[in-house]
Design a protein around this motif. Structure first.
Motif, mmCIF file in Angstrom:
data_model
loop_
_atom_site.group_PDB
_atom_site.id
_atom_site.type_symbol
_atom_site.label_atom_id
_atom_site.label_comp_id
_atom_site.label_asym_id
_atom_site.label_seq_id
_atom_site.Cartn_x
_atom_site.Cartn_y
_atom_site.Cartn_z
ATOM 1 N N VAL A 18 44.755 36.676 44.299
ATOM 2 C CA VAL A 18 43.833 36.074 43.347
ATOM 3 C C VAL A 18 42.770 37.111 43.048
ATOM 4 O O VAL A 18 42.134 37.643 43.956
ATOM 5 C CB VAL A 18 43.182 34.787 43.916
ATOM 6 C CG1 VAL A 18 42.148 34.244 42.945
ATOM 7 C CG2 VAL A 18 44.246 33.739 44.224
ATOM 8 N N LEU A 19 42.605 37.429 41.779
ATOM 9 C CA LEU A 19 41.649 38.440 41.354
ATOM 10 C C LEU A 19 40.581 37.802 40.487
ATOM 11 O O LEU A 19 40.871 36.908 39.694
ATOM 12 C CB LEU A 19 42.359 39.525 40.547
ATOM 13 C CG LEU A 19 43.519 40.226 41.249
ATOM 14 C CD1 LEU A 19 44.281 41.093 40.265
ATOM 15 C CD2 LEU A 19 43.015 41.040 42.402
ATOM 16 N N GLU A 20 39.369 38.281 40.607
ATOM 17 C CA GLU A 20 38.292 37.847 39.731
ATOM 18 C C GLU A 20 38.080 38.920 38.679
ATOM 19 O O GLU A 20 37.881 40.090 38.998
ATOM 20 C CB GLU A 20 37.002 37.636 40.522
ATOM 21 C CG GLU A 20 35.843 37.198 39.651
ATOM 22 C CD GLU A 20 34.560 36.984 40.429
ATOM 23 O OE1 GLU A 20 33.565 36.640 39.797
ATOM 24 O OE2 GLU A 20 34.548 37.177 41.666
ATOM 25 N N GLU B 82 43.333 37.578 29.310
ATOM 26 C CA GLU B 82 43.111 38.568 30.376
ATOM 27 C C GLU B 82 44.265 38.604 31.370
ATOM 28 O O GLU B 82 44.585 39.651 31.925
ATOM 29 C CB GLU B 82 41.804 38.293 31.120
ATOM 30 C CG GLU B 82 40.560 38.586 30.327
ATOM 31 C CD GLU B 82 40.037 37.360 29.589
ATOM 32 O OE1 GLU B 82 40.619 36.260 29.735
ATOM 33 O OE2 GLU B 82 39.043 37.495 28.850
ATOM 34 N N ALA B 83 44.898 37.467 31.609
ATOM 35 C CA ALA B 83 46.035 37.441 32.533
ATOM 36 C C ALA B 83 47.178 38.285 31.984
ATOM 37 O O ALA B 83 47.870 38.986 32.731
ATOM 38 C CB ALA B 83 46.498 36.003 32.776
ATOM 39 N N GLU B 84 47.362 38.244 30.685
ATOM 40 C CA GLU B 84 48.392 39.066 30.050
ATOM 41 C C GLU B 84 48.035 40.546 30.165
ATOM 42 O O GLU B 84 48.885 41.392 30.430
ATOM 43 C CB GLU B 84 48.534 38.663 28.576
ATOM 44 C CG GLU B 84 49.733 39.235 27.889
ATOM 45 C CD GLU B 84 51.041 38.624 28.332
ATOM 46 O OE1 GLU B 84 52.058 39.346 28.273
ATOM 47 O OE2 GLU B 84 51.069 37.458 28.743
ATOM 48 N N ALA B 85 46.756 40.859 29.992
ATOM 49 C CA ALA B 85 46.304 42.245 30.136
ATOM 50 C C ALA B 85 46.582 42.749 31.553
ATOM 51 O O ALA B 85 47.064 43.869 31.746
ATOM 52 C CB ALA B 85 44.807 42.344 29.815
ATOM 53 N N LEU B 86 46.302 41.926 32.522
ATOM 54 C CA LEU B 86 46.549 42.296 33.916
ATOM 55 C C LEU B 86 48.033 42.557 34.167
ATOM 56 O O LEU B 86 48.402 43.510 34.857
ATOM 57 C CB LEU B 86 46.029 41.193 34.840
ATOM 58 C CG LEU B 86 46.104 41.462 36.322
ATOM 59 C CD1 LEU B 86 45.270 42.672 36.696
ATOM 60 C CD2 LEU B 86 45.653 40.242 37.088
ATOM 61 N N SER C 26 51.462 36.615 35.716
ATOM 62 C CA SER C 26 50.023 36.519 35.840
ATOM 63 C C SER C 26 49.584 35.314 35.024
ATOM 64 O O SER C 26 50.105 35.089 33.929
ATOM 65 C CB SER C 26 49.398 37.810 35.309
ATOM 66 O OG SER C 26 48.009 37.762 35.397
ATOM 67 N N GLU C 27 48.658 34.535 35.558
ATOM 68 C CA GLU C 27 48.178 33.362 34.838
ATOM 69 C C GLU C 27 46.732 33.098 35.203
ATOM 70 O O GLU C 27 46.295 33.421 36.304
ATOM 71 C CB GLU C 27 49.023 32.136 35.181
ATOM 72 C CG GLU C 27 48.950 31.756 36.652
ATOM 73 C CD GLU C 27 49.859 30.619 37.045
ATOM 74 O OE1 GLU C 27 50.313 29.869 36.165
ATOM 75 O OE2 GLU C 27 50.115 30.475 38.237
ATOM 76 N N GLN C 28 45.993 32.526 34.279
ATOM 77 C CA GLN C 28 44.628 32.135 34.575
ATOM 78 C C GLN C 28 44.678 30.848 35.389
ATOM 79 O O GLN C 28 45.512 29.976 35.137
ATOM 80 C CB GLN C 28 43.830 31.943 33.295
ATOM 81 C CG GLN C 28 43.591 33.246 32.584
ATOM 82 C CD GLN C 28 42.647 33.110 31.408
ATOM 83 O OE1 GLN C 28 42.045 32.081 31.196
ATOM 84 N NE2 GLN C 28 42.521 34.174 30.651
ATOM 85 N N ILE C 29 43.787 30.743 36.371
ATOM 86 C CA ILE C 29 43.778 29.584 37.257
ATOM 87 C C ILE C 29 42.356 29.114 37.489
ATOM 88 O O ILE C 29 41.399 29.842 37.246
ATOM 89 C CB ILE C 29 44.418 29.923 38.624
ATOM 90 C CG1 ILE C 29 43.652 31.076 39.298
ATOM 91 C CG2 ILE C 29 45.885 30.232 38.485
ATOM 92 C CD1 ILE C 29 44.008 31.315 40.733
ATOM 93 N N GLN D 1 41.040 23.303 49.991
ATOM 94 C CA GLN D 1 42.109 23.391 50.986
ATOM 95 C C GLN D 1 43.366 24.046 50.415
ATOM 96 O O GLN D 1 44.079 24.747 51.127
ATOM 97 C CB GLN D 1 42.446 21.998 51.499
ATOM 98 C CG GLN D 1 43.408 22.012 52.656
ATOM 99 C CD GLN D 1 43.597 20.632 53.240
ATOM 100 O OE1 GLN D 1 43.231 19.640 52.641
ATOM 101 N NE2 GLN D 1 44.161 20.579 54.420
ATOM 102 N N GLU D 2 43.630 23.872 49.128
ATOM 103 C CA GLU D 2 44.827 24.454 48.531
ATOM 104 C C GLU D 2 44.832 25.979 48.570
ATOM 105 O O GLU D 2 45.859 26.616 48.424
ATOM 106 C CB GLU D 2 45.010 23.979 47.095
ATOM 107 C CG GLU D 2 43.969 24.537 46.134
ATOM 108 C CD GLU D 2 44.075 23.955 44.746
ATOM 109 O OE1 GLU D 2 44.802 24.549 43.934
ATOM 110 O OE2 GLU D 2 43.447 22.918 44.501
ATOM 111 N N TRP D 3 43.667 26.611 48.764
ATOM 112 C CA TRP D 3 43.583 28.066 48.806
ATOM 113 C C TRP D 3 43.565 28.610 50.216
ATOM 114 O O TRP D 3 43.387 29.807 50.422
ATOM 115 C CB TRP D 3 42.355 28.553 48.028
ATOM 116 C CG TRP D 3 42.512 28.270 46.577
ATOM 117 C CD1 TRP D 3 41.915 27.276 45.870
ATOM 118 C CD2 TRP D 3 43.367 28.935 45.668
ATOM 119 N NE1 TRP D 3 42.346 27.290 44.578
ATOM 120 C CE2 TRP D 3 43.226 28.307 44.416
ATOM 121 C CE3 TRP D 3 44.230 30.012 45.774
ATOM 122 C CZ2 TRP D 3 43.929 28.718 43.291
ATOM 123 C CZ3 TRP D 3 44.923 30.418 44.646
ATOM 124 C CH2 TRP D 3 44.768 29.776 43.428
#
Length: 118
Positions: free
Chosen positions: A17-19, A56-60, A85-88, A95-97
């Motif tokens: 997960v990237l910011e 941005e996810a596409e750029a990544l 890559s997808e925005q989330i 808890q899911e993370w």
């Protein structure tokens, strides 16, 4: 054929997960990569530029190359790779993370016992 005579294939799963702290820098780098790709047809290049400007996810996805993750690892040959890559929505306290918990659940589902974990 014995196990020692056959190739061994391993699926490596990595979740990151990237910011995005600077969308313009990310998009600019992706467009630069697209422009530098001499093998990309112009029609595809035009579509790619448009896609990375909108998402941005596409750029990544244009900047991350799975081969680069393993290129220096001795004794392996990358056979196949895919990535997306997808925005989330991300809440590090949710808890899911909790990635360690997910690993434990998968091991339980697969019947793997790891005595090192409590």
């Amino acid at each position: 054929m014995s196990t020692s005579e056959t190739s061994r294939y391993v699926r490596l799963r990595v979740e990151v997960v990237l910011e995005i702290e600077d969308a313009e820098a990310l998009t600019g780098a992706a467009i630069g990569r697209i422009e530098d790709d001499e093998s990309m047809p112009e029609e595809e290049r035009s579509h790619a530029r448009s896609a990375v400007r909108e998402d941005e996810a596409e750029a990544l996805a244009y900047l991350i190359e799975p081969f680069d993750l393993v290129t220096e690892v001795p004794g392996i040959d990358l056979v196949q790779a895919s990535w997306s890559s997808e925005q989330i929505e991300y809440d590090p306290d949710a808890q899911e993370w909790d990635l360690d918990e997910e690993d434990e659940e998968e091991e339980e589902d697969e019947g793997i016992v790891n005595p090192g974990r409590s």
